[in-house]
Design an enzyme around this catalytic site. Structure first.
Site, PDB file in Angstrom:
ATOM      1  N   GLU A 176      -7.155  -7.220  -0.142  1.00  0.00           N
ATOM      2  CA  GLU A 176      -7.535  -7.447   1.282  1.00  0.00           C
ATOM      3  C   GLU A 176      -8.995  -7.087   1.173  1.00  0.00           C
ATOM      4  OE1 GLU A 176      -5.185  -4.840   3.906  1.00  0.00           O
ATOM      5  OE2 GLU A 176      -3.234  -5.843   3.026  1.00  0.00           O
ATOM      6  N   GLU A 183       0.835  -1.259   0.135  1.00  0.00           N
ATOM      7  CA  GLU A 183       0.039   0.017  -0.044  1.00  0.00           C
ATOM      8  C   GLU A 183       0.852   1.264  -0.081  1.00  0.00           C
ATOM      9  OE1 GLU A 183      -2.506  -0.078   3.415  1.00  0.00           O
ATOM     10  OE2 GLU A 183      -4.298  -1.189   2.303  1.00  0.00           O
TER      11      GLU A 183
HETATM   12  C1  GAL Z   1      -4.365  -2.202   5.350  1.00  0.00           C
HETATM   13  C2  GAL Z   1      -2.897  -3.073   5.494  1.00  0.00           C
HETATM   14  C3  GAL Z   1      -2.925  -4.166   6.349  1.00  0.00           C
HETATM   15  C4  GAL Z   1      -3.854  -4.009   7.482  1.00  0.00           C
HETATM   16  C5  GAL Z   1      -5.013  -3.419   7.179  1.00  0.00           C
HETATM   17  C6  GAL Z   1      -5.852  -3.089   8.520  1.00  0.00           C
HETATM   18  O1  GAL Z   1      -3.912  -0.950   5.117  1.00  0.00           O
HETATM   19  O2  GAL Z   1      -2.299  -3.203   4.231  1.00  0.00           O
HETATM   20  O3  GAL Z   1      -1.710  -4.692   6.610  1.00  0.00           O
HETATM   21  O4  GAL Z   1      -3.041  -3.161   8.330  1.00  0.00           O
HETATM   22  O5  GAL Z   1      -5.034  -2.302   6.527  1.00  0.00           O
HETATM   23  O6  GAL Z   1      -6.114  -4.455   9.213  1.00  0.00           O
END
Ligand code: GAL
Length: 819
Positions: free
Chosen positions: A246, A177
């Site tokens: 994600e 990110e």
């Molecule tokens: C994203 C990140 C993850 C985790 C998630 C929130 O921004 O890539 O590693 O931190 O947010 O749980």
């Protein structure tokens, strides 16, 4: 000859390169097959190797194709060039467990991770190297990043674990990110991303590399999406498949925060919508969140539990209905794999956020009917039929005729988890405690540490993050007639210590911790200084280092000052700045150094008059392992803040005294409408975290086990008890013409507590009969079918339950069964 050699070479390459990206950007192609891929994040150090096979098996049964994990640099290289891949850190064993289960792997090397992991996964020694700036074109940083990344790639290659070598890993990730934070890095940020891409490519892993949330990801990096919804995402290259690295199944929890809850209907909606709109790879972050053991929680203030409201709960139990409802979705999506990855796509917009998407190949068609309206149901007419699509839902019709799945219609059981007392002994009454104080004399009375400086330093710089604890000590002398020495004196500390305990001349003058996300505060207390020598000892405590944001590595930790003594003499206020005084530093606490938590520790503990509500104290007890194989938790209600060990294993920081605020919870959580981390919260006004996971592998099944607590704020251990967590009851609430399966996860169903076929109301645990109900004895029918069995499958039909007159409305069966 030349052409033969070319042909052989070509054959060789096409065999070896198992994972590729379809050239039209429609899918990831594995061994020649375009795939619809469902994946889930499980971070191996957040569980134990003994738990991995079960977690991965359950993931497969939940319909996943792949397991994704980060690789945490600071865990594997705690000291520069000294590596650790033992126990929970056995990456290769984890990947082989995935392979053994027949799943694919997605390896997110980063090595920056974020992940609410301490310091985002970066080692603190890295920060302390001269001239270091993270995540930019800084030579020292790039050298170290390359060194670690190469090392991991080489390790994995040596074991033939990349798909290009016949192994399970189909994708790898570099950075994380960066696109979200790169603005402040300017041109160097852009150059850094190019460097990352080249470096990753040069490692020749033979599978595609991902860069998530990176709009300017250089080819052939695949830029992917992270978020609660990614249906609008468009990759930066038409050849890149639409991938979601994600999909946040819930959210993380901070000390002082509440329990996050993302509804099952909404997660399913987000996934179905993503595939409706051309998605091809969806990874749940997290599928199993697990536990931040030891000091691995990031922050500041991430709790030990990283449950995340994921489909598998912190302990590895099925979080139902989330797990089951998503499993059904996965099965439907997989059944449409060919159509989804090859079909021509056409869309009909019905207005009011309702749409139909048709995937068509020569063999057949598959349809999605979506309704993004938060309030009103949609009626969609399609090929002569009429379909009602509830608000905020997607209906899937694999043949474009019959509804196989709707994201808002849950036909999976809800499981209510319970904690049960330890049946091996009667805790807490049988727990006999011994204790000893933390030895602080050298610091409190002598102000003597291990190094001195005439400056206040950031905590990371002094401790290298070897401990949460750092003493800042100084001596202040006052002459007898010093104008300062009045009645109205105070000590004022500008602090970024997450927690601060202050002592003057051996006396505790007060403590403070950062609250409501304000990690910068002023601690001020009245103090009586004496003439002659005064010792000020400040114990600064970190509770997880920052893990997110541009230049997060430089966010201050500890007591960065300034520190003043103020004296008021009549109208006059005199201020003495102690910031450039001679400060003596001491990292860590004596009890940690002498390893009081070890079972073999020879230190003396007292069993006499065990003190309660005393700061800086060690407690110890022995207990019997709970019988059976249910996951074990220790209830630390009554304690303040500290660290807990079971048989020498650090189970993490505890802080049950931190109560979440009364406001902000939502008893009537509505899945309709966009989810955000503040929606549908529970646990207001309760300890942020009361139960702490004790993995079975930390326990001796036979004989005694030891629990050691270091309590820094003061608490009462007499309520501490060991419990098991399991399914207490299961419920369903489904319309007729569905089949519902009830299961107590391997244990027999013991009774039917409630059952009604008609229009019952309420939720699991509080069902009540409605205005219409079948005259058949529903409880008896279900008792016959289910009680004594580990699972039963119920056909919800009028043939079985009768046909109550519900004025034409569809009939439902509500049932609550006791496990
Ligand atoms: C994203 C990140 C993850 C985790 C998630 C929130 O921004 O890539 O590693 O931190 O947010 O749980």
């Amino acid at each position: 000859m030349v052409s033969l050699r070319f042909l052989l070479c070509f054959l060789f390459v096409s065999n070896v390169y198992a994972t590729i990206v379809s050239h039209d950007g429609r899918a990831i192609t594995i061994d020649g097959h375009r795939r619809v891929l469902l994946s889930g994040s499980i971070h191996y150090p957040r569980s134990t190797p003994e738990m991995w096979p079960d977690l991965i098996k359950k993931s497969k049964e939940g319909g996943l194709d792949a397991i994704e994990t980060y690789v945490f640099w600071n865990a594997h290289e705690p000291t520069r060039r000294q590596y650790d891949f033992s126990g929970k850190l056995d990456l290769i064993r984890f990947l082989k467990t995935i392979q053994d289960e027949g799943l694919y792997g997605v390896l997110r090397i980063g090595p920056y991770a974020c992940a609410e992991w301490n310091y985002g996964g970066f080692p603190v020694w890295l920060h302390n190297m001269p001239g270091m700036v993270f995540r930019t074109t800084n030579k020292a940083f790039m050298d170290e990043m390359q060194n670690f990344t190469t090392m991991i790639v080489d390790m994995v290659k040596k074991e033939n674990l990349f798909a290009s070598q016949g192994g399970p890993i189909i994708l790898a990730q570099i950075e994380n990110e960066y696109g979200n934070v790169m603005g402040p890095y300017g041109e160097s940020g852009k150059a850094y991303i190019k460097w990352c891409a080249n470096m990753a490519q040069s490692l020749d892993v033979g599978v595609p590399w991902i860069m998530c949330q990176q709009n300017d990801a250089p080819q052939p990096m695949l830029n992917t999406c992270n978020g609660f919804y990614c249906d609008n995402f468009v990759p930066n290259n038409p050849n890149t498949p639409k991938m979601w690295t994600e999909n946040w199944t819930g959210w993380f929890k901070q000390w002082g925060g509440k329990n996050p809850h993302r509804t099952t209907e909404d997660v399913a909606f987000s996934v179905a919508r993503f595939f409706q709109r051309g998605g091809t790879f969806n990874n749940y972050y997290m599928y199993h969140g697990g536990t931040n053991f030891d000091r691995t929680a990031g922050g500041p203030y991430i709790t030990t539990s990283y449950d995340y409201d994921a489909p598998l709960d912190e302990y590895g139990n099925l979080n139902q209905p989330k797990y089951g409802h998503l499993k059904q979705l996965h099965d439907v999506l997989h059944s449409m794999e060919r159509t989804l990855t090859y079909g021509n796509i056409s869309t009909i917009d019905f207005g009011n956020s309702a749409s139909a998407t048709i995937y068509k190949t020569e063999e057949g068609s598959s349809c999605f009917f979506g309704n993004g309206n938060e309030k009103s149901d949609a009626t969609i007419s399609f090929q002569g039929e009429s379909y009602v699509v509830p608000a905020w839902s997607v209906t899937i019709l694999p043949d474009c005729k019959n509804e196989a799945y709707n994201t808002a219609k849950i036909t999976t059981q809800t499981s209510m988890m319970v904690k049960k007392p330890n049946e091996a002994e009667n805790t807490p009454s049988t727990l006999k405690w011994s204790w000893r104080p933390e030895n602080m004399d050298n610091f409190l009375l002598k102000g003597k540490g291990e190094s001195t400086q005439t400056q206040l330093f950031d905590q990371k710089v002094v401790t290298n993050d070897q401990s949460d604890y750092l003493w800042y000590m100084t001596t202040v002398k006052f002459k007898k007639r010093d104008p300062f020495l009045g009645k109205n004196m105070s000590l004022r500390v500008n602090s970024t210590a997450h927690v601060l305990h202050a002592f003057v001349n051996g006396k505790h003058i007060g403590s403070q911790h950062a609250e409501n996300d304000k990690f910068n505060y002023v601690f001020e207390k009245d103090v009586k200084f004496k003439s002659g020598r005064n010792v000020i000892a400040l114990l600064s405590i970190t509770v997880g280092l920052a893990n997110y944001g541009a230049f997060f590595e430089s966010k201050p930790a500890g007591i960065t000052g300034p520190i003043f003594i103020t004296g008021r003499n009549g109208d006059e206020t005199i201020v003495k700045d102690l910031s450039a005084h001679k400060w003596s530093y001491k990292t860590g606490l004596i009890g940690f150094e002498s390893q009081l938590f070890r079972t073999e520790s020879m230190s003396k503990w007292s069993v006499e008059s065990v003190p309660f509500n005393r700061t800086m104290i060690w407690y110890k007890t022995t207990f019997k392992s709970p019988l059976g194989n249910y996951p074990v938790v220790v209830d630390l209600m009554g304690l303040g803040k500290g660290t807990a060990w079971v048989n020498g294993n650090n189970i993490g920081r505890y802080w049950p005294a931190f109560i979440s605020s009364e406001n902000g919870c939502d008893a009537n959580c509505n899945y309709r409408g966009a989810y955000h981390a503040e929606k549908c919260l529970t646990n207001c006004g309760e300890p942020t975290q009361r139960w702490y996971h004790v993995p079975r592998s930390f326990l001796n099944a036979e004989g005694d086990n030891t629990l050691v607590l270091f309590e820094e704020m003061g608490g009462n251990p007499s309520l501490v008890s060991f419990q098991t967590t399991r399914v207490g009851s299961v419920c369903a609430n489904v319309y007729e013409k569905n089949i519902i399966e009830l299961s107590c996860d391997g244990k027999p169903i013991s009774a039917i507590k409630f059952a009604s076929f008609g229009n019952p109301n309420g939720n699991c645990g509080s069902f009540v009969k409605g205005t219409c109900e079948s005259s058949n004895n529903t409880v008896d029918i279900l008792t016959q079918e289910c009680v004594g069995k580990e699972k039963c499958s119920i056909d919800v039909s009028t043939e079985k339950f009768g046909a109550p007159d519900c004025s034409g409305a569809a009939r439902r069966l509500a049932v609550e069964a006791i496990c």
